[in-house]
Design an enzyme around this catalytic site. Structure first.
Site, PDB file in Angstrom:
ATOM      1  N   PRO A 154       0.935  -1.298  -0.251  1.00  0.00           N
ATOM      2  CG  PRO A 154      -0.820  -1.357   1.641  1.00  0.00           C
ATOM      3  CD  PRO A 154       0.863  -1.829   1.050  1.00  0.00           C
ATOM      4  CD  GLU A 174      -0.643  -5.233  10.044  1.00  0.00           C
ATOM      5  OE1 GLU A 174       0.481  -4.742   9.774  1.00  0.00           O
ATOM      6  OE2 GLU A 174      -1.159  -6.407  10.318  1.00  0.00           O
ATOM      7  NE  ARG A 208      -7.561  -5.179 -20.878  1.00  0.00           N
ATOM      8  CZ  ARG A 208      -7.927  -4.245 -22.179  1.00  0.00           C
ATOM      9  NH1 ARG A 208      -7.068  -3.650 -22.333  1.00  0.00           N
ATOM     10  NH2 ARG A 208      -8.625  -4.838 -23.084  1.00  0.00           N
ATOM     11  CG  ASP A 241      -9.072  -0.188 -23.077  1.00  0.00           C
ATOM     12  OD1 ASP A 241      -9.963  -0.917 -23.705  1.00  0.00           O
ATOM     13  OD2 ASP A 241      -8.119  -1.635 -22.510  1.00  0.00           O
TER      14      ASP A 241
END
Ligand code: ADE
Length: 266
Positions: free
Chosen positions: A99, A128, A166, A181
């Site tokens: 994160p 963690e 992709r 896209d």
């Protein structure tokens, strides 16, 4: 290009490589993926991969040594020296999903997808987090999937691999469809417009719902104009930051600006 995924849960990664349109990229080797089971590089009968954090606090932290051994095995398999001299150029980059990383974007995916790229070693964190000494010694880049916490980096690794696959030539049926896209520079970084297919009128839960008539008109220029307006509208509503970026980069035409002013008062 080749990606090596270091993970405690290889079984989470493998099904994604065998499913859907991106399978072509993985099967053909355009995007080669090798999955490395981290536990195989841990010591003892219990093959321990984590321990309590120094200084106290909740959760467990991934041990540096099994990660380092696995990372070295990957490098050896790639024909690279087992360690990089401090300050040496990055031969193959190591990415940790966490994160605390920079949020993954189209620009980052496009950079990883370039054919000249060597790929990367992708490290999936769990618990963690990862002992910072492994991060300091071996990781070149931290990538996050967004401002939320996952139980591990596997979903983020799969997201990166899918998005890179992709973008490879020939992977999507229509050679052009990646450029249609959301976020793609070909559409000025705006969000995609709504899509419709048969039937022309769908009974719907609250009464009949028709496809916008312009899409049935066969008038190509009108359809393109409508789609552009819908992209502007979707972006203004959901991602005003992207609209501001497009405007700042001079990507909005006078027609776009006139339509935004008339329709949304922007
Ligand atoms: N691991 C835990 N949370 C994550 C996130 N938001 N992105 C990438 N990897 C993660």
């Amino acid at each position: 290009m080749r990606f090596d995924v270091i993970t405690l849960f290889p079984e989470l990664i493998e099904p994604f490589l065998r499913t859907g349109v991106t399978r072509r990229a993985f099967d053909s080797g355009a995007v080669e993926v090798r999955v490395w089971p981290l536990r195989a590089y841990a010591d003892g009968n219990y093959r321990r991969v984590d321990d309590r954090p120094f200084g106290g606090g909740p959760g467990m932290v991934m041990l540096p040594e099994p990660l380092y051994r696995c990372w070295q095995a990957v490098r050896a398999d790639r024909g690279l020296p087992p360690r990089r001299a401090p300050g040496a150029a990055v031969d193959v980059p190591t990415v940790l999903f966490a994160p605390a990383g920079a949020v993954l974007s189209h620009a980052t995916v496009a950079r990883w997808a370039r054919p000249s790229q060597p790929g990367a070693i992708l490290v999936c964190g769990r618990y963690e987090g990862v002992d910072q000494r492994f991060v300091d010694a071996c990781v070149d880049e931290l990538i996050s999937l967004g401002d939320f916490v996952l139980s591990g980096g596997e979903i983020a690794a799969v997201a990166l691999l899918d998005a890179v696959a992709r973008l490879q030539p020939g992977v999507l049926g229509d050679a052009d469809s990646a450029s249609q896209d959301s976020f793609h520079p070909a559409l000025d970084g705006l969000l995609d417009c709504p899509h419709y297919t048969r039937p022309e009128v769908w009974p719907g839960p609250a009464g009949p719902m028709a496809v916008p008539s312009v899409l049935l008109s066969g008038h190509h220029a009108h359809i393109e104009a409508w789609r552009r307006q819908q992209r502007l509208l979707a972006t203004a509503r959901a991602r005003p930051d992207l609209l501001a970026q497009a405007r700042q980069a001079g990507r909005l035409s006078e027609t776009d600006e006139r339509w935004l002013a008339q329709t949304l008062g922007l």
